[in-house]
Enzyme design. Sequence first.
Site, PDB file in Angstrom:
ATOM      1  N   SER A 188       0.793  -1.225   0.000  1.00 10.04           N
ATOM      2  CA  SER A 188       0.000   0.000   0.000  1.00 10.04           C
ATOM      3  C   SER A 188       0.825   1.276   0.000  1.00 10.04           C
ATOM      4  O   SER A 188       0.392   2.290  -0.536  1.00 10.04           O
ATOM      5  CB  SER A 188      -0.953  -0.003   1.198  1.00 10.04           C
ATOM      6  OG  SER A 188      -0.244  -0.230   2.402  1.00 10.04           O
ATOM      7  N   HIS A 216      -5.202  -3.063  -2.984  1.00 12.46           N
ATOM      8  CA  HIS A 216      -4.723  -2.116  -4.014  1.00 12.46           C
ATOM      9  C   HIS A 216      -4.526  -2.792  -5.365  1.00 12.46           C
ATOM     10  O   HIS A 216      -3.953  -2.199  -6.274  1.00 12.46           O
ATOM     11  CB  HIS A 216      -3.418  -1.462  -3.566  1.00 12.46           C
ATOM     12  CG  HIS A 216      -3.584  -0.676  -2.309  1.00 12.46           C
ATOM     13  ND1 HIS A 216      -4.090   0.601  -2.288  1.00 12.46           N
ATOM     14  CD2 HIS A 216      -3.354  -1.020  -1.013  1.00 12.46           C
ATOM     15  CE1 HIS A 216      -4.154   1.023  -1.036  1.00 12.46           C
ATOM     16  NE2 HIS A 216      -3.713   0.066  -0.247  1.00 12.46           N
ATOM     17  N   LYS A 247     -11.764   1.106  -2.216  1.00 12.36           N
ATOM     18  CA  LYS A 247     -10.705   1.760  -2.994  1.00 12.36           C
ATOM     19  C   LYS A 247     -11.136   1.871  -4.458  1.00 12.36           C
ATOM     20  O   LYS A 247     -11.962   2.713  -4.766  1.00 12.36           O
ATOM     21  CB  LYS A 247      -9.391   1.042  -2.746  1.00 12.36           C
ATOM     22  CG  LYS A 247      -8.937   1.368  -1.308  1.00 12.36           C
ATOM     23  CD  LYS A 247      -7.798   0.602  -0.748  1.00 12.36           C
ATOM     24  CE  LYS A 247      -7.555   1.106   0.684  1.00 12.36           C
ATOM     25  NZ  LYS A 247      -6.790   0.169   1.510  1.00 12.36           N
TER      26      LYS A 247
HETATM   27  C1  LIG Z   1      -6.873   0.009   2.922  1.00 17.08           C
HETATM   28  C2  LIG Z   1      -6.333  -1.352   3.168  1.00 17.08           C
HETATM   29  C3  LIG Z   1      -7.052  -2.281   3.920  1.00 17.08           C
HETATM   30  C4  LIG Z   1      -8.285  -1.902   4.659  1.00 17.08           C
HETATM   31  O1  LIG Z   1      -9.372  -1.781   3.814  1.00 17.08           O
HETATM   32  P1  LIG Z   1     -10.613  -0.883   4.287  1.00 17.08           P
HETATM   33  O2  LIG Z   1     -11.735  -1.373   3.450  1.00 17.08           O
HETATM   34  O3  LIG Z   1     -10.220   0.528   4.015  1.00 17.08           O
HETATM   35  O4  LIG Z   1     -10.811  -1.146   5.749  1.00 17.08           O
HETATM   36  C5  LIG Z   1      -6.569  -3.558   4.006  1.00 17.08           C
HETATM   37  N1  LIG Z   1      -5.396  -3.910   3.405  1.00 17.08           N
HETATM   38  C6  LIG Z   1      -4.680  -3.029   2.701  1.00 17.08           C
HETATM   39  C7  LIG Z   1      -3.418  -3.478   2.052  1.00 17.08           C
HETATM   40  C8  LIG Z   1      -5.107  -1.719   2.572  1.00 17.08           C
HETATM   41  O5  LIG Z   1      -4.363  -0.831   1.927  1.00 17.08           O
END
Ligand SMILES: *Cc1c(COP(=O)(O)O)cnc(C)c1O
Length: 403
Positions: A188, A216, A247
């Site tokens: 991330s 991602h 995302k």
């Molecule tokens: C953002 C993220 C999460 C969490 O996801 P949310 O739906 O925002 O709680 C989990 N793993 C990674 C690698 C992330 O970047």
Amino acid sequence: MTGSAAAREGGAATGVGAALDELRRAGLLRELRTLDSAPGARVRLDGREVLLLCSNDYLGLAGHPRVRAAAAEAAQRWGAGAGASRLVSGNLALHERLEAELAAFKGTEACVLFGSGYLANTGVIAALAGRDDLILSDARNHASIVDGCRLSRAETVVYDHADLDALATALRRADGRRGLIVTDAVFSMDGDLAPLEGIVELARHHRARVIVDEAHATGVVGPGGRGLVAELGLEQEVDVVVGTLGKALGSYGAFAACTRQMAAYLLNRARTAIFSTALPPPAAGAALEALRLVREQPTLLARLHANARTLRDALAAQGLPIPPGGDPTMPIVPLVIGDPHAAMGVCEAALADGVFAQAIRPPTVAPGTSRLRLVATAAHEQADLRAAAVTLGAAASRAATLS
Ligand SMILES: *Cc1c(COP(=O)(O)O)cnc(C)c1O
């Protein structure tokens, strides 16, 4: 002294104040910024229009008219909330439709929805590992994976980032215990990819399970944005693929894509799915429409990749230290500054010139690697990305002269 005894002695109040002072001194104090507009390439921040360069709305779908309309329609048809957890009375036909679509998208038999990616990782990891097991977790895995490992009570070995030799060494020490390998697909904060083929091969050899977090990667990499596991054809080798709806899919919520048997197991053992209210219908409806758009409009993904390339090239042309190698179409571009005060300085200087890229500091990233985590999206205009690179170059050199 117990926590409550400390509080009675006034420790809590001064402790909290002291902790905040300490964070401020270290350049690590976090404070909210307020947006006053819908999501998009440009947003209103503290009363000013700025170019948004740090969101995870990779395909620009959070503000897409069809996605918004689908959220509104789902609210009208199904209600604002689900009213209960799924295993009680909150399981809507809408949830099942979304799960079927996500499974088809990820190339798995089944899928289980979660309230968020954080809840999916903590729930799935704790469901698949216990006291007697061994978890192997990449050093740069997301905080929700770190917390899932803690929650599981399994011994956790954190292996060096993307290092297959380190992973192999750790697996050899499993001593008959069952291993569970957990990794981000796309990391991330750096935007680099996990060596999934090597990981899966080691897992096969050591009979370890594998969880891949495609937060991602979903909607970003692979054929039609189906993710890295799908790109490498490893759907059968990975036990659970976790993805978020928050995302690239522009909504909120998350999912675990897996076999039917694993889905049944998670519905019985993943406490974050069992003891939490089902996904709100507007979030599910929005995600369904976002998936439809990803399928119907391959130009969204093409535009994301072209914009990622443009941003990287433009930053490099400013002499900014963009990590060499890697995939030039990856939208996450880390501009590592190092010191947290300096990173905040560059962030504020860029913001003053209309470019918003929030500084990311420890503990989100390792000490000494504070950065601006820049993200290109399909919603950006190429000219704006080039102009932003010039702004960032000036902000970085201004901050360097000041320090
Ligand atoms: C953002 C993220 C999460 C969490 O996801 P949310 O739906 O925002 O709680 C989990 N793993 C990674 C690698 C992330 O970047």
